[in-house]
Design an enzyme around this catalytic site. Structure first.
Site, PDB file in Angstrom:
ATOM      1  N   CYS A 174      -3.119 -43.517   6.943  1.00 51.10           N
ATOM      2  CA  CYS A 174      -2.123 -42.773   6.162  1.00 51.10           C
ATOM      3  C   CYS A 174      -0.966 -43.694   5.765  1.00 51.10           C
ATOM      4  O   CYS A 174      -0.334 -44.307   6.633  1.00 51.10           O
ATOM      5  CB  CYS A 174      -1.606 -41.589   6.971  1.00 51.10           C
ATOM      6  N   ASN A 211       4.558 -29.998  -2.467  1.00 50.05           N
ATOM      7  CA  ASN A 211       3.238 -29.405  -2.609  1.00 50.05           C
ATOM      8  C   ASN A 211       2.574 -29.450  -1.234  1.00 50.05           C
ATOM      9  O   ASN A 211       2.527 -30.515  -0.614  1.00 50.05           O
ATOM     10  CB  ASN A 211       2.362 -30.200  -3.577  1.00 50.05           C
ATOM     11  N   HIS A 235      -0.063 -36.033   5.151  1.00 52.62           N
ATOM     12  CA  HIS A 235       1.189 -36.184   5.892  1.00 52.62           C
ATOM     13  C   HIS A 235       2.264 -35.279   5.276  1.00 52.62           C
ATOM     14  O   HIS A 235       2.377 -35.181   4.058  1.00 52.62           O
ATOM     15  CB  HIS A 235       1.650 -37.639   5.826  1.00 52.62           C
ATOM     16  N   HIS A 256       2.314 -37.013  11.748  1.00 55.38           N
ATOM     17  CA  HIS A 256       1.304 -36.802  10.715  1.00 55.38           C
ATOM     18  C   HIS A 256       0.754 -35.383  10.718  1.00 55.38           C
ATOM     19  O   HIS A 256       0.392 -34.842   9.663  1.00 55.38           O
ATOM     20  CB  HIS A 256       0.151 -37.800  10.899  1.00 55.38           C
ATOM     21  N   CYS A 288       2.637 -42.623   7.423  1.00 62.02           N
ATOM     22  CA  CYS A 288       2.931 -42.754   8.849  1.00 62.02           C
ATOM     23  C   CYS A 288       3.731 -44.040   9.091  1.00 62.02           C
ATOM     24  O   CYS A 288       3.690 -44.960   8.265  1.00 62.02           O
ATOM     25  CB  CYS A 288       1.629 -42.796   9.659  1.00 62.02           C
ATOM     26  N   HIS A 323       5.138 -34.186   3.430  1.00 61.13           N
ATOM     27  CA  HIS A 323       6.034 -34.900   2.537  1.00 61.13           C
ATOM     28  C   HIS A 323       6.279 -34.072   1.278  1.00 61.13           C
ATOM     29  O   HIS A 323       5.565 -33.114   0.982  1.00 61.13           O
ATOM     30  CB  HIS A 323       5.448 -36.254   2.134  1.00 61.13           C
ATOM     31  N   GLN A 346       8.332 -34.588  -2.905  1.00 61.49           N
ATOM     32  CA  GLN A 346       8.614 -35.569  -3.941  1.00 61.49           C
ATOM     33  C   GLN A 346       9.911 -35.212  -4.664  1.00 61.49           C
ATOM     34  O   GLN A 346      10.398 -34.080  -4.574  1.00 61.49           O
ATOM     35  CB  GLN A 346       7.460 -35.639  -4.954  1.00 61.49           C
TER      36      GLN A 346
END
Length: 347
Positions: free
Chosen positions: A70, A156, A167, A116, A73, A169, A171
């Site tokens: 990933c 999303n 993971h 994660h 991470c 997250h 944007q």
């Protein structure tokens, strides 16, 4: 909050946001990365009047890597990722495969936690508050770029949404134009002002609070409701009770209450469809006023949270009417959705 800015091996900016003031972030990115080369271009549709980003370089972006590879991470055990340090609280960095770049805007990735296998709903209130500070700080920084007109912070979640990195997250997109959705809101704002002399956002929130049937939760500083004409099966709009144009204008009271309110909404979304169901896929989107627009102070910052799952095991697809003509058909009455979201409140 402590903020530390650094650079990755290819020159992209990375910013650590830490809860502790004594944390030292001096790890260096050792990867032999080539300079970023993008083909991002914004083209205007002459029929619809909106803008489309053409970004062919994104075809090569990372796609569903295994957990031990990933890129979000921390760098550990000899494996180097996008985050040079071995642990972090919240990190923001320039996207390696941006939809918008250079004069066409900017795209950033926000990593909510180094865990994660977690999700935003798993964060503590303290960590959620730190994410809010990061969103606010990035909005302020990106607002200073001469070509940026609007900043969009969003998340999303779920493969059903199209997420390619598991993971937790989000944007941030910094657009060089006012987005079509915001332009429609501003037009409606103008029309409502001309017809009534009042603010459209204020009237929408006042109506929902007065009718109460679609209100999901309300505190002294925030109100969350399913909108009267919801497009999605389960859709919640979250407004601060005091209208402000963007995240930078939230006062301390609203910032203090936000983590509790937002985490509760996310946890309810995960309980909508009952035990044993996979995590609810969703999109969480902050709507902020564009910069330089004379109607900025009349715009209302708000967050829209919605899922494309309409019932257990079934998704809401954007088919002919939605995709072809932008006319949504919702299978779940907004009043029923609000009732269900109240039923799954935390004990």
């Amino acid at each position: 909050m402590k903020k530390t800015s650094t650079r990755l091996a290819d020159g992209r900016e990375l910013v650590y946001y830490d809860l502790r003031d004594d944390v030292v972030r001096d790890a260096v990115d050792p990867r032999p990365l080539d300079p970023i080369s993008t083909t991002s271009e914004v083209r205007r549709d002459p029929l619809l009047g909106d803008s489309v980003a053409i970004a062919s370089h994104r075809q090569g972006r990372t796609y569903h890597p295994p957990a031990d590879a990933c890129p979000l991470c921390p760098s550990r055990d000899g494996r180097h990722s996008e985050i040079p340090d071995g642990d972090y609280d919240v990190v923001v960095f320039e996207n390696r495969f941006p939809s918008l770049a250079d004069d066409s805007g900017r795209c950033e990735v926000v990593c909510f936690t180094s865990d994660h296998d977690a999700s935003f709903a798993d964060l503590t209130e303290e960590r959620a508050a730190l994410v809010l500070e990061a969103w606010t700080d990035r909005t302020a920084e990106l607002a200073e770029l001469p070509h940026v007109q609007q900043v969009f912070c969003f998340e999303n979640r779920g493969a059903e949404i199209g997420v390619t990195l598991g993971h937790p997250h989000g944007q941030i997109y910094a657009y060089p134009f006012t987005t079509p959705r915001t332009a429609l809101m501003l037009r409606s704002l103008d029309d409502h002002r001309a017809a009534t002399g009042r603010n459209l956002f204020d009237d929408v929130v006042a109506r929902e609070r007065a009718e109460a049937e679609r209100v999901v939760l309300e505190t002294g500083e925030w109100v969350a409701f399913v909108p009267y004409a919801a497009h999605w099966p389960y859709e919640v709009h979250l407004y601060p009770t005091r209208r402000v144009p963007d995240l930078r204008a939230l006062d301390d009271a609203a910032r203090t209450e936000f983590p509790q309110v937002y985490l509760e909404l996310l946890r309810r979304f995960d309980r909508i469809f009952g035990q044993g169901e996979p995590p609810t896929p969703y999109i969480s989107a902050w709507h902020q006023a564009p910069f330089g627009d004379p109607r900025r102070d009349a715009f209302a910052l708000h967050l829209e949270l919605f899922t494309i799952r309409r019932t257990s095991g079934k998704l809401k697809f954007l088919a002919g009417s939605e995709s072809g003509m932008s006319v949504f058909i919702n299978d779940v009455p907004p009043e029923a959705a609000a009732r269900r979201l109240r039923e799954v409140a935390s004990a």
